[in-house]
Write a protein that holds these residues in place. Structure first.
Motif, mmCIF file in Angstrom:
data_model
loop_
_atom_site.group_PDB
_atom_site.id
_atom_site.type_symbol
_atom_site.label_atom_id
_atom_site.label_comp_id
_atom_site.label_asym_id
_atom_site.label_seq_id
_atom_site.Cartn_x
_atom_site.Cartn_y
_atom_site.Cartn_z
ATOM 1 N N SER A 1 -10.783 2.124 23.329
ATOM 2 C CA SER A 1 -10.498 2.578 21.961
ATOM 3 C C SER A 1 -9.152 2.081 21.454
ATOM 4 O O SER A 1 -9.023 1.633 20.306
ATOM 5 N N LYS A 2 -8.126 2.177 22.325
ATOM 6 C CA LYS A 2 -6.784 1.778 21.895
ATOM 7 C C LYS A 2 -6.778 0.288 21.528
ATOM 8 O O LYS A 2 -6.181 -0.115 20.526
ATOM 9 N N LEU A 3 -7.479 -0.490 22.335
ATOM 10 C CA LEU A 3 -7.579 -1.939 22.093
ATOM 11 C C LEU A 3 -8.263 -2.194 20.752
ATOM 12 O O LEU A 3 -7.802 -2.993 19.934
ATOM 13 N N GLU A 4 -9.379 -1.501 20.529
ATOM 14 C CA GLU A 4 -10.133 -1.702 19.279
ATOM 15 C C GLU A 4 -9.326 -1.239 18.074
ATOM 16 O O GLU A 4 -9.402 -1.840 17.001
ATOM 17 N N ASN A 5 -8.535 -0.179 18.257
ATOM 18 C CA ASN A 5 -7.691 0.282 17.157
ATOM 19 C C ASN A 5 -6.628 -0.744 16.765
ATOM 20 O O ASN A 5 -6.079 -0.699 15.669
ATOM 21 N N LEU A 6 -6.354 -1.677 17.673
ATOM 22 C CA LEU A 6 -5.408 -2.759 17.356
ATOM 23 C C LEU A 6 -6.124 -3.916 16.664
ATOM 24 O O LEU A 6 -5.533 -4.953 16.384
ATOM 25 N N ASN B 1 2.252 -9.038 20.058
ATOM 26 C CA ASN B 1 3.467 -8.603 20.725
ATOM 27 C C ASN B 1 3.325 -7.201 21.315
ATOM 28 O O ASN B 1 4.253 -6.385 21.278
ATOM 29 N N ALA B 2 2.116 -6.904 21.831
ATOM 30 C CA ALA B 2 1.837 -5.562 22.383
ATOM 31 C C ALA B 2 2.662 -5.329 23.648
ATOM 32 O O ALA B 2 2.976 -6.274 24.373
ATOM 33 N N GLN B 3 2.992 -4.065 23.898
ATOM 34 C CA GLN B 3 3.746 -3.695 25.097
ATOM 35 C C GLN B 3 3.157 -2.432 25.698
ATOM 36 O O GLN B 3 2.396 -1.734 25.035
ATOM 37 N N GLY B 4 3.547 -2.123 26.934
ATOM 38 C CA GLY B 4 3.106 -0.891 27.573
ATOM 39 C C GLY B 4 1.774 -1.070 28.290
ATOM 40 O O GLY B 4 1.382 -2.176 28.643
ATOM 41 N N VAL B 5 1.060 0.062 28.444
ATOM 42 C CA VAL B 5 -0.191 0.041 29.220
ATOM 43 C C VAL B 5 -1.390 0.025 28.285
ATOM 44 O O VAL B 5 -1.461 0.823 27.348
ATOM 45 N N LEU B 6 -2.319 -0.867 28.542
ATOM 46 C CA LEU B 6 -3.547 -0.933 27.737
ATOM 47 C C LEU B 6 -4.753 -1.197 28.623
ATOM 48 O O LEU B 6 -4.621 -1.866 29.658
ATOM 49 N N HIS B 7 -5.899 -0.681 28.206
ATOM 50 C CA HIS B 7 -7.140 -0.954 28.939
ATOM 51 C C HIS B 7 -7.911 -2.076 28.252
ATOM 52 O O HIS B 7 -8.124 -2.032 27.037
ATOM 53 N N LEU B 8 -8.342 -3.057 29.044
ATOM 54 C CA LEU B 8 -9.206 -4.116 28.532
ATOM 55 C C LEU B 8 -10.624 -3.842 29.036
ATOM 56 O O LEU B 8 -10.821 -3.088 29.977
ATOM 57 N N GLY B 9 -11.595 -4.514 28.433
ATOM 58 C CA GLY B 9 -12.945 -4.336 28.963
ATOM 59 C C GLY B 9 -14.028 -4.733 27.996
ATOM 60 O O GLY B 9 -13.796 -5.485 27.043
ATOM 61 N N GLU C 1 -13.563 -14.108 30.798
ATOM 62 C CA GLU C 1 -13.307 -14.785 29.507
ATOM 63 C C GLU C 1 -12.976 -13.758 28.424
ATOM 64 O O GLU C 1 -12.136 -14.023 27.558
ATOM 65 N N ASP C 2 -13.612 -12.584 28.493
ATOM 66 C CA ASP C 2 -13.274 -11.528 27.530
ATOM 67 C C ASP C 2 -11.852 -11.010 27.779
ATOM 68 O O ASP C 2 -11.083 -10.764 26.845
ATOM 69 N N VAL C 3 -11.526 -10.855 29.065
ATOM 70 C CA VAL C 3 -10.185 -10.368 29.428
ATOM 71 C C VAL C 3 -9.113 -11.340 28.907
ATOM 72 O O VAL C 3 -8.096 -10.927 28.356
ATOM 73 N N ILE C 4 -9.369 -12.638 29.063
ATOM 74 C CA ILE C 4 -8.379 -13.646 28.646
ATOM 75 C C ILE C 4 -8.231 -13.650 27.118
ATOM 76 O O ILE C 4 -7.114 -13.673 26.589
ATOM 77 N N GLU C 5 -9.362 -13.579 26.422
ATOM 78 C CA GLU C 5 -9.263 -13.582 24.954
ATOM 79 C C GLU C 5 -8.544 -12.331 24.454
ATOM 80 O O GLU C 5 -7.718 -12.396 23.545
ATOM 81 N N GLN C 6 -8.830 -11.198 25.078
ATOM 82 C CA GLN C 6 -8.145 -9.964 24.673
ATOM 83 C C GLN C 6 -6.645 -10.073 24.975
ATOM 84 O O GLN C 6 -5.801 -9.662 24.180
ATOM 85 N N THR C 7 -6.319 -10.667 26.122
ATOM 86 C CA THR C 7 -4.905 -10.818 26.500
ATOM 87 C C THR C 7 -4.173 -11.707 25.491
ATOM 88 O O THR C 7 -3.058 -11.376 25.051
ATOM 89 N N LEU C 8 -4.797 -12.826 25.123
ATOM 90 C CA LEU C 8 -4.137 -13.749 24.179
ATOM 91 C C LEU C 8 -3.911 -13.062 22.823
ATOM 92 O O LEU C 8 -2.864 -13.240 22.193
ATOM 93 N N GLN C 9 -4.885 -12.265 22.408
ATOM 94 C CA GLN C 9 -4.708 -11.573 21.121
ATOM 95 C C GLN C 9 -3.578 -10.545 21.210
ATOM 96 O O GLN C 9 -2.808 -10.374 20.272
ATOM 97 N N LEU C 10 -3.484 -9.867 22.359
ATOM 98 C CA LEU C 10 -2.406 -8.885 22.525
ATOM 99 C C LEU C 10 -1.042 -9.571 22.540
ATOM 100 O O LEU C 10 -0.058 -9.023 22.038
ATOM 101 N N LEU C 11 -0.982 -10.773 23.106
ATOM 102 C CA LEU C 11 0.285 -11.524 23.098
ATOM 103 C C LEU C 11 0.701 -11.829 21.669
ATOM 104 O O LEU C 11 1.867 -11.714 21.306
ATOM 105 N N GLN C 12 -0.298 -12.201 20.854
ATOM 106 C CA GLN C 12 0.018 -12.497 19.445
ATOM 107 C C GLN C 12 0.540 -11.261 18.722
ATOM 108 O O GLN C 12 1.375 -11.360 17.829
#
Ligand SMILES: NC(=O)c1ccc[n+]([C@@H]2O[C@H](COP(=O)([O-])OP(=O)(O)OC[C@H]3O[C@@H](n4cnc5c(N)ncnc54)[C@H](OP(=O)(O)O)[C@@H]3O)[C@@H](O)[C@H]2O)c1
Length: 314
Positions: free
Chosen positions: A288-293, A233-241, A220-231
């Motif tokens: 960190s990269k995710l949180e910086n977004l 318009n993120a691209q490239g490689v990112l770590h979720l967790g 559920e955390d992965v999905i919420e993070q993914t939906l936010q990244l879609l909003q």
């Protein structure tokens, strides 16, 4: 927004389906009248309240090893976004089935990337911490976890196939988002948490390795993070967790504590369970990269408690 979810019967695919259905059960999920095949989601794209329509794609409709099935399905349903949770995930078997694992996780993913690019479909693809070497000493080198920029050196054949898949997508220079995850858990499919709960009830005692560390990551955390990244318009490689770090042994102890099950758990080394494929000693991915977004990363315990309580009767 029309979202298609490939690998819909796997752990992450089922989690996406349940998430988008909201609190509806299977019979209540509402088919869209304007978009045949799609369901109307109860979840909205929160930035502009855009409706989400979603389409589950199982292996019969969408096989990574059969590029024509990918093309035909994309042409038929024309999604805006393809969330690819499908993958060859048999980690030990991959050591013996290298050709098949590459066929699916590298060649198939390359075909998927090309098919999406040609149709202007955004592709979100999940990858793994197994692209890293997972060495014990890396826990000291990367105390917050492997950053996206850390050198890759896959720990086993499965990791190598997933790494090759990443490279294939990155070489396309199209609108691709590659999301690495590790230690996935949920109420769906097969995972460590469900195995521990079942074994604790059936065996009465457990042995769990204490020399592999990482972070349990709930879908559920992965999905919420993914939906936010879609909003975004993120691209490239990112770590979720999630936040935290723990061994499998201590994670098992916490699961049973949350479930109020009292059975002894013996800590053993990885040598106790010999396996064909090498397993990483260190699996933490830095967020960190995710949180910086601006994306929230929760401690893993938050979702774990919810999932354990939903699995009381497992
Ligand atoms: N689980 C983890 O701890 C973990 C950790 C790191 C990364 N990941 C990554 O996260 C993603 C989701 O993993 P998961 O836990 O949901 O895996 P999963 O439960 O094994 O689901 C994978 C799904 O892919 C399907 N599949 C296999 N070969 C296929 C093919 N040729 N074409 C189309 N579908 C195919 C499987 O169908 P069948 O059941 O018919 O084989 C299954 O439904 C994967 O990319 C995986 O590499 C997972």
């Amino acid at each position: 927004m029309k979202i298609a979810i490939s690998g819909s019967e796997g752990q992450l695919g089922l989690s996406w389906q349940h998430y988008l259905k909201g609190d509806l059960d299977d019979t209540e999920a509402k088919s869209s009248t304007i978009l045949p095949g799609y369901y109307e989601s109860k979840v909205y794209n929160s930035s502009d309240s855009e409706a989400i329509y979603w389409l589950p794609l199982n292996r019969a409709q969408f096989d990574l090893c059969v590029p024509e099935s990918i093309q035909t399905t994309l042409d038929r349903f024309q999604p805006d976004v393809l969330i690819n949770t499908a993958a060859y995930t048999k980690v030990d078997q991959a050591e013996d089935e290298q050709e098949l694992a590459f066929e699916c996780n590298a060649k198939g993913v390359a075909a998927l990337g090309k098919a999406c690019m040609e149709r202007d479909i955004r592709l979100v693809h999940y990858s793994t911490d197994y692209v890293f070497p997972g060495l014990e000493e890396d826990a000291l080198k990367y105390p917050s976890g492997y950053p996206e920029s850390a050198p890759t050196d896959p720990v086993n054949i499965y990791g190598e196939t997933k790494w090759k898949g990443e490279q294939e997508l990155l070489s396309l220079e199209s609108n691709v988002l590659i999301l690495r995850v590790s230690w996935l858990c949920s109420a769906y499919g097969n995972n460590f948490l469900k195995t521990i709960l079942k074994r604790a009830k059936s065996h009465g005692q457990l042995k769990v390795v204490n020399d592999q560390i990482g972070v349990p990551t709930f879908t559920e955390d992965v999905i919420e993070q993914t939906l936010q990244l879609l909003q975004l318009n993120a691209q490239g490689v990112l770590h979720l967790g999630s936040k935290g770090i723990i061994s499998w042994h201590d994670f098992a102890k916490e699961i049973l504590e949350f479930a109020d099950i009292n059975v002894p758990i013996e800590a053993v080394s990885s040598d106790f369970f010999p396996s064909k494929a090498v397993r990483p000693k260190f699996s933490k991915l830095s967020t960190s990269k995710l949180e910086n977004l601006g994306i929230k990363v929760w401690p893993w315990q938050r979702a774990c408690k919810r999932v354990v309580s939903s699995l009381k009767d497992i």
